[in-house]
Motif scaffolding. Structure first.
Motif, PDB file in Angstrom:
ATOM      1  N   ALA A   1      -7.164   0.079  -0.614  1.00  0.00           N
ATOM      2  CA  ALA A   1      -7.439  -1.088   0.234  1.00  0.00           C
ATOM      3  C   ALA A   1      -8.390  -2.060  -0.453  1.00  0.00           C
ATOM      4  O   ALA A   1      -8.231  -3.289  -0.346  1.00  0.00           O
ATOM      5  N   LEU A   2      -9.374  -1.517  -1.174  1.00  0.00           N
ATOM      6  CA  LEU A   2     -10.284  -2.391  -1.921  1.00  0.00           C
ATOM      7  C   LEU A   2      -9.552  -3.113  -3.059  1.00  0.00           C
ATOM      8  O   LEU A   2      -9.766  -4.302  -3.289  1.00  0.00           O
TER       9      LEU A   2
ATOM     10  N   SER B   1       0.853  -1.201   0.000  1.00  0.00           N
ATOM     11  CA  SER B   1       0.000   0.000   0.000  1.00  0.00           C
ATOM     12  C   SER B   1       0.887   1.249   0.000  1.00  0.00           C
ATOM     13  O   SER B   1       1.881   1.332   0.734  1.00  0.00           O
TER      14      SER B   1
ATOM     15  N   GLN C   1     -16.175   4.076  -4.198  1.00  0.00           N
ATOM     16  CA  GLN C   1     -14.841   4.554  -3.823  1.00  0.00           C
ATOM     17  C   GLN C   1     -14.114   5.149  -5.034  1.00  0.00           C
ATOM     18  O   GLN C   1     -13.352   6.121  -4.892  1.00  0.00           O
TER      19      GLN C   1
ATOM     20  N   GLN D   1      -6.683   5.974   0.042  1.00  0.00           N
ATOM     21  CA  GLN D   1      -6.349   4.794   0.838  1.00  0.00           C
ATOM     22  C   GLN D   1      -7.495   3.778   0.848  1.00  0.00           C
ATOM     23  O   GLN D   1      -7.264   2.567   0.793  1.00  0.00           O
ATOM     24  N   ASN D   2      -8.726   4.298   0.916  1.00  0.00           N
ATOM     25  CA  ASN D   2      -9.874   3.385   0.894  1.00  0.00           C
ATOM     26  C   ASN D   2      -9.962   2.636  -0.438  1.00  0.00           C
ATOM     27  O   ASN D   2     -10.209   1.425  -0.480  1.00  0.00           O
TER      28      ASN D   2
ATOM     29  N   ASN E   1     -15.786  -7.473  -2.369  1.00  0.00           N
ATOM     30  CA  ASN E   1     -15.635  -6.006  -2.379  1.00  0.00           C
ATOM     31  C   ASN E   1     -15.850  -5.390  -3.755  1.00  0.00           C
ATOM     32  O   ASN E   1     -15.756  -4.161  -3.902  1.00  0.00           O
TER      33      ASN E   1
ATOM     34  N   SER F   1      -7.483  -5.947  -1.595  1.00  0.00           N
ATOM     35  CA  SER F   1      -8.153  -6.785  -0.586  1.00  0.00           C
ATOM     36  C   SER F   1      -8.150  -8.272  -0.933  1.00  0.00           C
ATOM     37  O   SER F   1      -8.287  -9.120  -0.058  1.00  0.00           O
TER      38      SER F   1
ATOM     39  N   ASN G   1     -15.344   8.629  -5.478  1.00  0.00           N
ATOM     40  CA  ASN G   1     -14.801   9.530  -4.456  1.00  0.00           C
ATOM     41  C   ASN G   1     -13.401  10.030  -4.816  1.00  0.00           C
ATOM     42  O   ASN G   1     -13.004  11.138  -4.436  1.00  0.00           O
TER      43      ASN G   1
ATOM     44  N   PRO H   1      -6.987   9.865   2.731  1.00  0.00           N
ATOM     45  CA  PRO H   1      -8.031   8.923   3.184  1.00  0.00           C
ATOM     46  C   PRO H   1      -8.827   8.296   2.049  1.00  0.00           C
ATOM     47  O   PRO H   1      -9.031   7.071   2.030  1.00  0.00           O
ATOM     48  N   GLN H   2      -9.286   9.128   1.085  1.00  0.00           N
ATOM     49  CA  GLN H   2     -10.108   8.566   0.018  1.00  0.00           C
ATOM     50  C   GLN H   2      -9.312   7.613  -0.873  1.00  0.00           C
ATOM     51  O   GLN H   2      -9.792   6.535  -1.241  1.00  0.00           O
TER      52      GLN H   2
END
Length: 300
Positions: free
Chosen positions: A158-159, A146, A174, A154-155, A167, A162, A177, A151-152
């Motif tokens: 992460a998906l 990663s 996401q 990173q989300n 997901n 994953s 975003n 924040p956006q």
């Protein structure tokens, strides 16, 4: 003087049991005695009928000479059995001994040449070593790569990493975003909005497909580990079955690889289409600009 044998009042005794004398209504007249002897005869006095019956009974119970085996001679039976044994030894036992010798030779060849125990143990040890190496290699797939900091992003990252196909359904939100939505209708030309929408769709498709392929790769690695453990503990005769199952998984892995390659080709095709579309839009803009310039010069 009356003869005792012809006396009608003579009492006769029965042969097997004593019968009661029939009582006469008239009292018996006493027979005259001769020389002081009684006229009544005892039951054990021998007669011809009694002697004949006794002789027949004795003859009936006396043992006689018996011939065993229903009258067949024992020597003939033994000779037939001996002949049968000789035939079985000649026509059955000899071929069976030859077959048994061939089977022992084949088993010895299989144990010493085809399936030697030393080679089998070496193969099992090699499989165990390979499994240990594969375990170390599979750990490399779990290294965290990663890199996003906001924040956006990173989300979304992460998906994408994953490795969970569940997901896929929430990735579009996401993605919007981070990269935004298609511009409003009055903010850009219809051609630009269409190209942007298609580019976003293909980007999301590629990300979703990447998550699915990661999940398939995990499933294949787990199955490969199980097969390796089974091979290290399996008997030599079951190696063919495990090999066939491994071949099936190789075919599946090739299918997954082809799916990933198709997704890459689609992504590359969208990229080329966007470049072509951008050139076409630039050409249209240049044409419009040239028309405006020519119109402005003509009005003067």
């Amino acid at each position: 003087m009356t003869d005792p044998k012809k006396n009608p009042n003579k009492r006769r005794g029965s042969f097997f049991w004593r019968r009661r004398p029939q009582l006469s209504l008239e009292p018996p007249k006493p027979a005259p005695l001769e020389n002081g002897a009684s006229a009544v005869q005892p039951w054990y006095r021998p007669t011809l009928l009694k002697v004949s019956v006794v002789v027949l009974g004795v003859l009936a119970i006396l043992p006689t000479h018996a011939n065993g085996q229903f009258g067949i001679d024992t020597a003939a039976i033994l000779a037939a059995l001996s002949k049968m044994q000789s035939l079985m030894n000649t026509y059955i036992a000899a071929p069976l001994r030859i077959i048994n010798r061939y089977e022992q030779s084949t088993a010895k060849y299989e144990q010493e040449v085809i399936y030697p125990l030393t080679a089998i143990n070496q193969a099992k040890n090699s499989v165990i070593q390979f499994e240990n190496q594969f375990s170390q290699v599979s750990g490399m797939f779990r290294v965290n790569v990663s890199s996003a900091t906001l924040p956006q992003s990173q989300n979304l990252e992460a998906l994408l990493l994953s490795r969970n196909a569940a997901n896929v359904a929430i990735l579009s939100g996401q993605f919007q975003n981070v990269y935004g939505v298609v511009m409003p209708q009055n903010a850009a030309s219809p051609q630009m909005r269409t190209m942007t929408d298609m580019t976003d769709a293909q980007a999301q498709d590629a990300m979703k497909r990447a998550i699915e392929i990661d999940a398939l790769a995990d499933a294949e690695l787990n199955e490969a580990n199980q097969m390796g453990q089974q091979i290290s503990q399996a008997a030599p005769g079951s190696a063919g079955i495990l090999e066939a199952e491994a071949d099936v998984w190789v075919v599946r892995a090739n299918a997954y690889t082809q799916a990933a390659l198709a997704e890459l080709m689609r992504t590359r095709g969208i990229d080329l289409a966007n470049q072509s579309k951008a050139s076409k839009l630039a050409t249209i803009d240049n044409t419009n600009n040239n028309g405006l310039i020519n119109g402005a010069l003509t009005d003067r």
